[in-house]
Structure formats: structure tokens, C-alpha cells
Write a protein that holds these residues in place. Structure first.
Motif, mmCIF file in Angstrom:
data_model
loop_
_atom_site.group_PDB
_atom_site.id
_atom_site.type_symbol
_atom_site.label_atom_id
_atom_site.label_comp_id
_atom_site.label_asym_id
_atom_site.label_seq_id
_atom_site.Cartn_x
_atom_site.Cartn_y
_atom_site.Cartn_z
ATOM 1 N N ASN A 196 13.454 -3.305 1.967
ATOM 2 C CA ASN A 196 13.603 -2.019 2.651
ATOM 3 C C ASN A 196 12.601 -1.030 2.023
ATOM 4 O O ASN A 196 12.614 -0.795 0.821
ATOM 5 N N HIS A 197 11.771 -0.456 2.875
ATOM 6 C CA HIS A 197 10.720 0.464 2.430
ATOM 7 C C HIS A 197 11.294 1.639 1.617
ATOM 8 O O HIS A 197 10.702 2.074 0.624
ATOM 9 N N LEU A 198 12.468 2.119 2.020
ATOM 10 C CA LEU A 198 13.058 3.272 1.324
ATOM 11 C C LEU A 198 13.592 2.878 -0.048
ATOM 12 O O LEU A 198 13.580 3.682 -0.980
ATOM 13 N N VAL A 227 11.398 11.757 -0.010
ATOM 14 C CA VAL A 227 10.789 12.813 0.793
ATOM 15 C C VAL A 227 9.404 12.333 1.227
ATOM 16 O O VAL A 227 8.461 12.342 0.450
ATOM 17 N N SER A 228 9.336 11.875 2.485
ATOM 18 C CA SER A 228 8.060 11.324 2.949
ATOM 19 C C SER A 228 7.755 11.876 4.328
ATOM 20 O O SER A 228 8.398 12.814 4.792
ATOM 21 N N GLY A 229 6.760 11.270 4.982
ATOM 22 C CA GLY A 229 6.399 11.727 6.323
ATOM 23 C C GLY A 229 7.448 11.325 7.352
ATOM 24 O O GLY A 229 7.599 11.963 8.385
ATOM 25 N N GLY A 275 3.069 7.864 -2.569
ATOM 26 C CA GLY A 275 2.855 7.518 -1.163
ATOM 27 C C GLY A 275 3.181 6.053 -0.908
ATOM 28 O O GLY A 275 3.702 5.349 -1.776
ATOM 29 N N ASP A 276 2.873 5.608 0.298
ATOM 30 C CA ASP A 276 3.163 4.217 0.642
ATOM 31 C C ASP A 276 2.275 3.272 -0.156
ATOM 32 O O ASP A 276 1.054 3.445 -0.215
ATOM 33 N N ASN A 277 2.904 2.273 -0.752
ATOM 34 C CA ASN A 277 2.162 1.290 -1.540
ATOM 35 C C ASN A 277 3.032 0.059 -1.704
ATOM 36 O O ASN A 277 4.253 0.143 -1.630
ATOM 37 N N GLY A 328 12.077 0.799 -1.873
ATOM 38 C CA GLY A 328 10.832 0.863 -2.640
ATOM 39 C C GLY A 328 10.550 2.277 -3.115
ATOM 40 O O GLY A 328 10.297 2.515 -4.295
ATOM 41 N N HIS A 329 10.637 3.249 -2.196
ATOM 42 C CA HIS A 329 10.370 4.643 -2.583
ATOM 43 C C HIS A 329 11.347 5.111 -3.675
ATOM 44 O O HIS A 329 10.956 5.781 -4.622
ATOM 45 N N VAL A 330 12.625 4.769 -3.515
ATOM 46 C CA VAL A 330 13.635 5.208 -4.489
ATOM 47 C C VAL A 330 13.348 4.609 -5.867
ATOM 48 O O VAL A 330 13.408 5.303 -6.883
HETATM 49 ZN ZN ZN Z 1 6.908 5.617 2.919
#
Ligand code: ZN
Ligand code: KG4
Length: 358
Positions: free
Chosen positions: A112-114, A135-137, A311-313, A116-118
Motif C-alpha cells: 500500500n503506497h500510503l 500529506v501528499s498531492g 515524495g513518491d519513491n 510506504g509514506h507513513v
Molecule cells: Zn505518494
């Protein structure tokens, strides 16, 4: 036993990315941004994103492996963002991940992409439960992290995401795309009190919702058909950012204070933790305000180590995959084929959370 070495892929939006990770170590993290190609449309064009992911995916994977200096046969699993994101963009990464997992005969992890962000702000000293903020786009979510792999959304946006709102405000001021960073730079030169804008959901912060569309409309009315000099533009940027962040921190504060269950681990003198990720977490003013909030409410705020990790990575996808692998939640053998895109995958949707290696 050593942690598995993972090749991770993310093609969820407009960055084509591949990384090699081992546990929480990121050995390489290649990000190919398409942002400039989408700029002329003022937003991400899905079909263009898909085509560009297809063009770049092999290159980013090859670069990530070379840069990591890990021999190909030491890669023990493939991780790929399965959602949320643009369906046709996700498809490119998933197809490639399946192809490699089959060819190299190694397991596949759907991430899950989120998550990853967390986890991109995670450091060793964090104890759980903790709070995550993305907090992203595309997302503005406050998340209860009961432990790694077990999440619950506490508050989310009911309309625009914070990054999206900043991008739209930047566009109204004639700045480039994506505009969050441009707006930040300009706001540094401006007076945040110069233009009175409405504070979103004032007095209704207990609704567990963020909302940016009203603020955006008020801003649009203010900028529309006005002749703006340089100082006006800077003042407007500062005023918009100020209200957008004020709203964010007020809802976070209320959600944490009002939570019916403990969100922070404060036992035995442990410091509570807020993990912040997503493109907007690079913003210095936002960082300052979140740190201040942490001081008031008694938690420590953690941010990704560098801008690339905000950012996204794919590095963050590999980190999340390392934990997921340990839990045994991977697809192996014939089950690799079951991997599929989940464009609206919620971080707390247990359906995809566990047991899918069976
Ligand atoms: Zn993202
Ligand atoms: O996480 P991300 O790269 O992609 C998504 O998953 O959406 O986030 C992109 C967002 C954009 O809205 C961009 O304007 C914003 O992050 N952003 C910033 C800053 N750098 C990127 N917003 C405010 N200040 C920044 N310095």
C-alpha cells in the motif's frame, strides 16, 4: 537471519521509481519524475503517465540494482505498489513486478503506497501505538498505527488533499506545477496576515475531517481579476499556506485529544510519536508547526530523512515490504499471478492486509 534484499517498484502516479532495500536500509532509490511533462496540463494525465512509466521502468530498475551493488541473484523478493493510485499507472509496475518474480522465482509483495509514506519517517526509537500523517498531492490522512502493519484511519480529507490545494493555489498565482514548493518559497517573503481567508471547519474540528475546497474557492475569489504586484502575490501565498496549515494542525490536535483509545505510547516515560510522510512533509513551515504541536501535546514528530523520501519513491515501498515479508504476507509460486491493482486501496482495509501468501 539477515533481512531479505528487496527490489521495490512504485508507478502509482507520476514518478517511475525502483529501489533496493534490506530491512530499513535503503541501498538505492531511483526516482524518475514525469512532473515537467504533466505541467502543461496542470495535473497528472493518466494515459501519459502510463506511457512514460512503460518507457522508463526497465531503466529505473536497472539503475537501482546497479547502484545498490547487490548481485541480481541476491535479490530475494520483489515489492510493488498495488494501490492506491492511478489504475493504468499502477498496472505498469505490477506487470513488471510479476514478470520479474516469475522469471527469478522469488516472492512478490503487494504494498500500500500510503503505508510506504507513513513508514518513510520511521526510526528505531519509535514505539507503538503511534500516529501517522500522510500529506501528499492525493491524500491527507491521519492514521492510528497500532503496530507496523495494523492501521486505522482517524481523519481524512472530505474533498481536496492538502498538496492538491497548495498546487491549485499556486496555479491561481501563476506559479509552476506542482506548486507546493513554489508556494512555500514565495510565502517566505510574504505576510500571512495580509489577506483574511476563512479557517476551514472552524469549530467543527471534532468531525475527523480535513477540508480544503472552501479555502480554495475563497482564495480564487480573492485572486480573480486582481492586478497583483510581487508583494501581493507573496502575501497571498503566505496567507493561503497559513490557513491551510492552521486547519491541518487544529484537526490533528482535536483528533488526538478526543480519541476514544490511546493513540500514543506514553507508558513508562516513552515519548509518543507522530510519523509524517508525503510530498508536503518537505515544507519547512509545516514541520515547524507540527513540532510545536508535538511540544504542546507531548509527542515527538518524525519526518523522512531527506527530500527524496518525502515524495513518491520506491525506497519507502521496500521498507514497508521488509516488515510485510517478516509477517509472511507475500505471494509465492503460482499465487504471484494474483497480484492486482487496487486503485482505491485504503490503508486500513484488512482484506489485503494479511494472509495472502496462502
Ligand atoms: Zn505518494
Ligand atoms: O507524495 P507526493 O510526491 O505525491 C503524491 O503521492 O501525491 O506529493 C506531491 C505533493 C504535491 O502536491 C506538491 O506540491 C507537494 O507534494 N509538495 C510540497 C512541497 N514539496 C512538494 N508542498 C509544500 N511544500 C513543499 N516544499
Amino acid at each position: 537471519m539477515d533481512d531479505k534484499i528487496i527490489l521495490a517498484i512504485d508507478t502509482s502516479c507520476d514518478e517511475t521509481s525502483a529501489a533496493v532495500t534490506q530491512g530499513m536500509k535503503i541501498l538505492s532509490n531511483i526516482v524518475w519524475s514525469q512532473a515537467t511533462q504533466h505541467a502543461k496540463f496542470g495535473g497528472v494525465m493518466p494515459s501519459l503517465a502510463q506511457r512514460m512509466h512503460e518507457e522508463r521502468i526497465d531503466w529505473v530498475i536497472e539503475r537501482a540494482i546497479t547502484k545498490s551493488q547487490v548481485p541480481r541473484n541476491k535479490i530475494g523478493a520483489i515489492a510493488v505498489t498495488a494501490g492506491p493510485g492511478l489504475a493504468i499507472a499502477l498496472g505498469v509496475g505490477i506487470r513488471k513486478a510479476k514478470e520479474l518474480a516469475n522469471e527469478w522465482q522469488i516472492p512478490l509483495l503487494e504494498i500500500n503506497h500510503l503505508e510506504g509514506h507513513v513508514l518513510s519517517a520511521l526510526v528505531g526509537e519509535v514505539t507503538f501505538p503511534a500516529v501517522g500523517l500522510v500529506v501528499s498531492g492525493g491524500h491527507t490522512e491521519l492514521i492510528n498505527i497500532e503496530k507496523i502493519g495494523k492501521y486505522k484511519i482517524i481523519a481524512a480529507t472530505q474533498d481536496d488533499a492538502l498538496g492538491e490545494a497548495l498546487d491549485k493555489a499556486a496555479r491561481m498565482l501563476g506559479l509552476g506545477y506542482p506548486g507546493g514548493a513554489f508556494l512555500e518559497k514565495l510565502a517566505n517573503e510574504g505576510n500571512p496576515k495580509a489577506y483574511p481567508l476563512p479557517l476551514p471547519m472552524a469549530g467543527r474540528e471534532d468531525k475527523n475531517s480535513f477540508s480544503y475546497s472552501g479555502l480554495k474557492t475563497a482564495f480564487w475569489r480573492m485572486t480573480d481579476s486582481k492586478q497583483l504586484n510581487k508583494q501581493d502575490t507573496a502575501d497571498m501565498a503566505a496567507s493561503f499556506q497559513d490557513m491551510a496549515f492552521k486547519h491541518l494542525t487544529r484537526v490533528i490536535a482535536t483528533s488526538i485529544k478526543n480519541s476514544p483509545f490511546p493513540l500514543l505510547n506514553l507508558r513508562g516515560g516513552s515519548e509518543g510519536a507522530l510519523l509524517v510522510g508525503g510530498g508536503v512533509s518537505a515544507n519547512v513551515e509545516l514541520r515547524k508547526r507540527l513540532r510545536l504541536l508535538g511540544k504542546e501535546l507531548g509527542f515527538r514528530v518524525h519526518f523522512p530523512m531527506n527530500k527524496k523520501l518525502c515524495g513518491d519513491n520506491a525506497g519507502m515501498i521496500g521498507m514497508a515490504a521488509g516488515f510485510k515479508y517478516q509477517r509472511g504476507e507475500y505471494l509465492a509460486g503460482e499465487n504471484v499471478e494474483k497480484a492486482d491493482r487496487k486503485p482505491r486501496w485504503k490503508i486500513d482495509d484488512v482484506k489485503y492486509g494479511s494472509g495472502n501468501n496462502l
